[in-house]
Design an enzyme around this catalytic site. Structure first.
Site, PDB file in Angstrom:
ATOM      1  N   ASN A 140     -11.015   0.954  -0.479  1.00 57.83           N
ATOM      2  CA  ASN A 140      -9.920   0.262   0.199  1.00 57.83           C
ATOM      3  C   ASN A 140      -8.715   1.199   0.302  1.00 57.83           C
ATOM      4  OD1 ASN A 140      -7.558  -1.370   0.659  1.00 57.83           O
ATOM      5  ND2 ASN A 140      -8.760  -3.177   0.100  1.00 57.83           N
TER       6      ASN A 140
ATOM      7  N   ASP B 182     -10.248  -5.299 -10.447  1.00 61.43           N
ATOM      8  CA  ASP B 182     -10.833  -6.456  -9.781  1.00 61.43           C
ATOM      9  C   ASP B 182      -9.713  -7.473  -9.694  1.00 61.43           C
ATOM     10  OD1 ASP B 182     -12.901  -7.818  -8.468  1.00 61.43           O
ATOM     11  OD2 ASP B 182     -13.309  -9.013 -10.247  1.00 61.43           O
ATOM     12  N   SER B 183      -9.474  -7.945  -8.511  1.00 61.31           N
ATOM     13  CA  SER B 183      -8.329  -8.815  -8.312  1.00 61.31           C
ATOM     14  C   SER B 183      -8.695  -9.947  -7.373  1.00 61.31           C
ATOM     15  CB  SER B 183      -7.143  -8.022  -7.754  1.00 61.31           C
ATOM     16  OG  SER B 183      -7.508  -7.329  -6.571  1.00 61.31           O
TER      17      SER B 183
ATOM     18  N   PHE C 289      -2.764  -7.431   2.758  1.00 63.51           N
ATOM     19  CA  PHE C 289      -4.135  -7.748   3.152  1.00 63.51           C
ATOM     20  C   PHE C 289      -4.594  -8.974   2.375  1.00 63.51           C
ATOM     21  CE2 PHE C 289      -4.005  -4.549  -0.142  1.00 63.51           C
ATOM     22  CZ  PHE C 289      -4.919  -4.970  -1.094  1.00 63.51           C
ATOM     23  N   GLY C 290      -5.789  -9.442   2.675  1.00 62.29           N
ATOM     24  CA  GLY C 290      -6.335 -10.585   1.950  1.00 62.29           C
ATOM     25  C   GLY C 290      -5.522 -11.846   2.186  1.00 62.29           C
TER      26      GLY C 290
END
Length: 204
Positions: free
Chosen positions: A10, A69-70, A152-153
């Site tokens: 990413n 990790d999120s 993002f996300g």
């Protein structure tokens, strides 16, 4: 120059880490190192997934490695999407579909019960097998529509508590990169890990 591998492809995560670490550390992504078969994310917690990714990256590259990790934990959904955040709609990384599904699930939830937190577990691993994990959280609420183009996300629908406190109600996607770095779950986790990383890089 010191180097660290961030176990991700990413580009936005790489840029975020590089900004926070500063120009004296070279941040490499998985695209910058010889390829290896990447483990699937099968952990039940953010910490398990981050640890597995960091340990593998350190072993495969021989470099100090970081992995995060999120995801988003929504109070009204009992902490979900959680570790499933990136594939909540069934397709990994489909941000519009993930966000649309989340907003649909919360459509009847009143404003006062739309609390949520972005969570980041950040693991650091060394080639000799040492691992350390920290956790950063960023509290806020889920808005009823997305706003902003930064990030993002789920950023467009997440309104940080700092924005509400300031009275402007800006979403995470409406913050500048510097503002987001100062407040975000990932920024908080990186700053918690920074003393450990700096000590290791000073010896490398």
């Amino acid at each position: 120059m010191s180097r660290v591998v961030l176990a991700t492809r990413n580009a936005k995560k790489l840029g975020e880490l590089a900004r926070i670490l500063g120009g004296d550390v070279q941040v490499l992504g998985l695209a910058d190192v010889p390829p290896f078969p990447e483990l699937p994310e099968t952990g039940a917690t953010f910490e398990e997934n981050a640890t597995d990714k960091a340990r593998q990256a350190a072993t495969e590259t021989g470099e100090i490695a970081l992995a995060d990790d999120s995801g988003l934990a929504v109070d009204a959904l009992n902490g979900m999407p959680g570790v499933l955040s990136a594939r909540w709609s069934g397709r990994h990384g489909d941000d519009p579909a993930n966000t649309a599904l989340l907003l649909g699930q919360l459509a009847d939830v009143p404003d006062e019960r739309r609390g949520a937190a972005f969570v980041c577990a950040l693991a650091l691993a060394t080639p000799d097998g040492r691992v350390q994990v920290v956790r950063g959280e960023w509290r806020g609420r889920i808005d009823r529509a997305g706003r902003g183009t930064n990030g993002f996300g789920y950023d467009p629908v997440f309104v940080p508590q700092e924005s509400d406190a300031a009275g402007d109600g800006r979403s995470s996607a409406e913050l500048s990169p510097a503002e987001k770095d100062a407040l975000s779950h990932r920024g908080r986790a990186i700053r918690l890990m920074l003393p450990v990383l700096q000590e290791l890089l000073g010896r490398s």
